[in-house]
Every structure is written in C-alpha cells, then in structure tokens.
Motif scaffolding. Sequence first.
Motif, PDB file in Angstrom:
ATOM      1  N   ASP A 209       9.336 -87.065  69.190  1.00  0.00           N
ATOM      2  CA  ASP A 209       8.338 -86.317  69.161  1.00  0.00           C
ATOM      3  C   ASP A 209       7.585 -85.877  68.495  1.00  0.00           C
ATOM      4  O   ASP A 209       7.482 -84.339  68.200  1.00  0.00           O
ATOM      5  N   VAL A 210       7.006 -86.810  67.549  1.00  0.00           N
ATOM      6  CA  VAL A 210       6.275 -86.013  65.712  1.00  0.00           C
ATOM      7  C   VAL A 210       5.166 -87.349  65.685  1.00  0.00           C
ATOM      8  O   VAL A 210       4.235 -88.131  66.964  1.00  0.00           O
ATOM      9  N   ASP A 211       4.045 -86.806  65.423  1.00  0.00           N
ATOM     10  CA  ASP A 211       2.946 -86.903  64.847  1.00  0.00           C
ATOM     11  C   ASP A 211       2.608 -89.105  64.799  1.00  0.00           C
ATOM     12  O   ASP A 211       3.653 -89.004  63.412  1.00  0.00           O
ATOM     13  N   ASP A 212       1.852 -89.445  65.080  1.00  0.00           N
ATOM     14  CA  ASP A 212       1.307 -90.682  64.665  1.00  0.00           C
ATOM     15  C   ASP A 212       0.310 -91.407  63.940  1.00  0.00           C
ATOM     16  O   ASP A 212       0.088 -92.246  63.426  1.00  0.00           O
ATOM     17  N   TYR A 213      -1.089 -90.272  64.533  1.00  0.00           N
ATOM     18  CA  TYR A 213      -1.040 -90.077  63.424  1.00  0.00           C
ATOM     19  C   TYR A 213      -2.015 -89.221  62.879  1.00  0.00           C
ATOM     20  O   TYR A 213      -2.410 -87.720  63.489  1.00  0.00           O
ATOM     21  N   ALA A 214      -2.991 -89.259  61.402  1.00  0.00           N
ATOM     22  CA  ALA A 214      -3.824 -88.023  61.213  1.00  0.00           C
ATOM     23  C   ALA A 214      -5.040 -88.261  60.326  1.00  0.00           C
ATOM     24  O   ALA A 214      -4.751 -89.804  59.797  1.00  0.00           O
ATOM     25  N   CYS A 215      -6.455 -88.132  60.345  1.00  0.00           N
ATOM     26  CA  CYS A 215      -7.447 -88.543  59.551  1.00  0.00           C
ATOM     27  C   CYS A 215      -7.950 -87.301  59.290  1.00  0.00           C
ATOM     28  O   CYS A 215      -7.752 -85.418  60.390  1.00  0.00           O
ATOM     29  N   GLY A 216      -8.944 -87.147  58.407  1.00  0.00           N
ATOM     30  CA  GLY A 216      -9.242 -85.332  57.673  1.00  0.00           C
ATOM     31  C   GLY A 216      -9.808 -85.883  56.116  1.00  0.00           C
ATOM     32  O   GLY A 216      -9.665 -86.531  55.652  1.00  0.00           O
ATOM     33  N   THR A 217     -10.324 -84.456  56.040  1.00  0.00           N
ATOM     34  CA  THR A 217     -11.349 -84.624  54.080  1.00  0.00           C
ATOM     35  C   THR A 217     -10.025 -83.684  53.935  1.00  0.00           C
ATOM     36  O   THR A 217     -10.150 -82.831  54.004  1.00  0.00           O
ATOM     37  N   VAL A 218     -10.718 -83.494  52.562  1.00  0.00           N
ATOM     38  CA  VAL A 218     -10.020 -82.997  51.360  1.00  0.00           C
ATOM     39  C   VAL A 218     -10.869 -82.967  49.925  1.00  0.00           C
ATOM     40  O   VAL A 218     -11.750 -83.950  49.761  1.00  0.00           O
ATOM     41  N   LYS A 219     -11.044 -82.128  49.925  1.00  0.00           N
ATOM     42  CA  LYS A 219     -11.786 -81.674  48.151  1.00  0.00           C
ATOM     43  C   LYS A 219     -10.928 -80.924  47.308  1.00  0.00           C
ATOM     44  O   LYS A 219     -10.272 -80.267  47.507  1.00  0.00           O
ATOM     45  N   THR A 220     -11.498 -82.071  46.058  1.00  0.00           N
ATOM     46  CA  THR A 220     -10.237 -81.604  45.180  1.00  0.00           C
ATOM     47  C   THR A 220     -10.940 -80.205  44.428  1.00  0.00           C
ATOM     48  O   THR A 220     -12.024 -80.029  44.275  1.00  0.00           O
ATOM     49  N   LYS A 221     -10.186 -80.112  43.213  1.00  0.00           N
ATOM     50  CA  LYS A 221     -10.922 -79.273  41.825  1.00  0.00           C
ATOM     51  C   LYS A 221     -12.443 -79.600  41.545  1.00  0.00           C
ATOM     52  O   LYS A 221     -12.305 -78.834  40.412  1.00  0.00           O
TER      53      LYS A 221
END
Length: 322
Positions: A209-221
């Motif tokens: 009952d939990v996520d098995d896939y994640a994708c995304g973008t991150v911006k750092t300082k």
Amino acid sequence: MKVLIAGCGSIGSRHIWNLNDLGITDFCFYDPEIDKIKILHDSFPKAKFAQDIENINYHFDMAFVCSPSSMHVKNIYNIYDRCDSIFVEKPISNSLLGIEKLLDIIKEKNIINMVGMCYRFNPIIMKIKEILESKIFGNTYAANICFGHYLPHWHPKKDYLQGYSARLNLGGGVLLTTGSHVIDLIEFLFDEILESKFFIERLSNVTVDVDDYACGTVKTKSGTSVVCQIDFLHIPKTSDITIICERGKIICDLLREQICLKDDKSETIYRFENSINDMYKNEIIYFINCVKNKINCNCDFYSGHRTLKHILNIKQSCGWNK
C-alpha cells in the motif's frame, strides 16, 4: 564499549558483524521476533538478549536503532536515558510526530546522535565529492540520479510483502527508503535543497500500500538542477549518477564500482573494490570516533529531520499523504 542493537534484521545484523570485526563484542540484542534472536545467540552466546525494549536495565555506550522506520522514534524514547550515544537508521522516522521534542531531549542530555546516511561514506561518493570540490571541470550545472531495484529481489529468502519497505504501517515506500539516501546525497554533493517537483505512484504490486516509483527535479542553493528517478521496479538494479559540469562530466556507476571523467579530449576512469561493505564500515568507524571524542556527527538527527521534512513535503505536494 557496551552496545545495544535494537532491531536485528538485515541492516542490524550487518552493523553487528562490522562492530565485531572492529573488536566490539559486548552486545545486548533487542528484537520482538524470537527467531532473529535465536540466530544471533549461536554466534554471540555471551551477549544479552531482550524481546521487550522497555525492560532493558543496562547502560550503553552506543545504541543502534535498526527497527522498522515507524518504530524509530518510539524506540529512541524507550532507550535515550540509558545511552551515551544513539545511531538510528534512515529515515529518522516516517512522520514528524514526536521528533522536535526528541531533538530537545537529545540536546539537553548531550547525547551524541547520528542518522545512517551510509552513502556519504561510500568511497566512490567520497571521491565524487573530492572531484567536485576540486573544480577540475569548473562549476556544476546539473545531475541525473537513478537508483532502482526490484523489491522482491532485495531479500530473496524473505517474503518481501511482509518487509517494512512494502508496507505503510511500517514506514515503507520507495521515497522514504531509497529516497532518503537520494535527498541526502543531493545535499551532501550539491548543496541545500531549495525547491522540488515530483511525481509519485504505485505502479505495480511489489508493495502492499505504498509508492514504488518516484521521479522529479530538485534545485539546490548552489544553482545545480538535479533530475531523480527512484523505484522498486528495476530489473536489473541500477545506481547511477551523471553530473554535468562546465568543462566535462562525471559518470558514476555504483554497482560496477567506477567513476568516469570525460571532457572533449580525454577520459579518466577510477575503479574501486568492496565499496559497499567499506561504506558501512566507514560509517561505523566515523560514529565510534565521534562517540569517543565527544564530537557532533555531520549527519545528526537535525540533518535526518530536515531530510524527512523534504520527503514529506514532496509526498504532500503530490497528494500522496499516506
């Protein structure tokens, strides 16, 4: 040194054997599952054993909390007054409940504390950080990180659907488990995270009952843009990092244990051996050194708290509030 191991599953057992290799053998083992205790009893007959953490009446130089994520904070509350130092596996918890009060207690009691962000201690990652800090390729522009494995293959002798990674009530999901490492690595290599945008989903039946896939973008300082993909679906597994710099790129394959530096004119390859177990041993040695010298760890509970907040904010922004 007297050591409590709270949670004697796969990662707890790894820490036990690495501590043993370092000459630390005065153990007390806690786990609610009697079978795990019996296995360790054969190898460590002089150790103390417990199935009820609240009734452990010994004082410990170090405690390692390696229980399911949902039990971390409760276990720490049960033992903090009997420990000079506490190491907790990542993530520090699966929710923010009780953590701020815990941070106040740890500070008040002056307890050395650390969250197990083991990739910081991987010789390959340490080399990448050294290369980035040397500015050999100039400024860092962007990176791609892909960490994926097929969950049923992770612990093939066990029912993966009963493990904590697959279950909401135990603090599972790919974002909390693998994602904790990825979020921490981004801040370790590229600077503090300022913003992120993610897509999270349960695409298969490898979890309950939990996520098995994640994708995304991150911006750092520092201005670095990072694209991430993490999953429980990859066959074969992968752990790749590509970093795009001003005058070249860094290609890292953690499974093949190598780093490749490329520019228009040349290619340099660094190869490593035994990086995975060295990573865990380096982590333990670092923690022991902090305990002996009474110095703060660089991946302490505050750092773990910040990583958890990033992950929970990502989940909330995606409407994944489980």
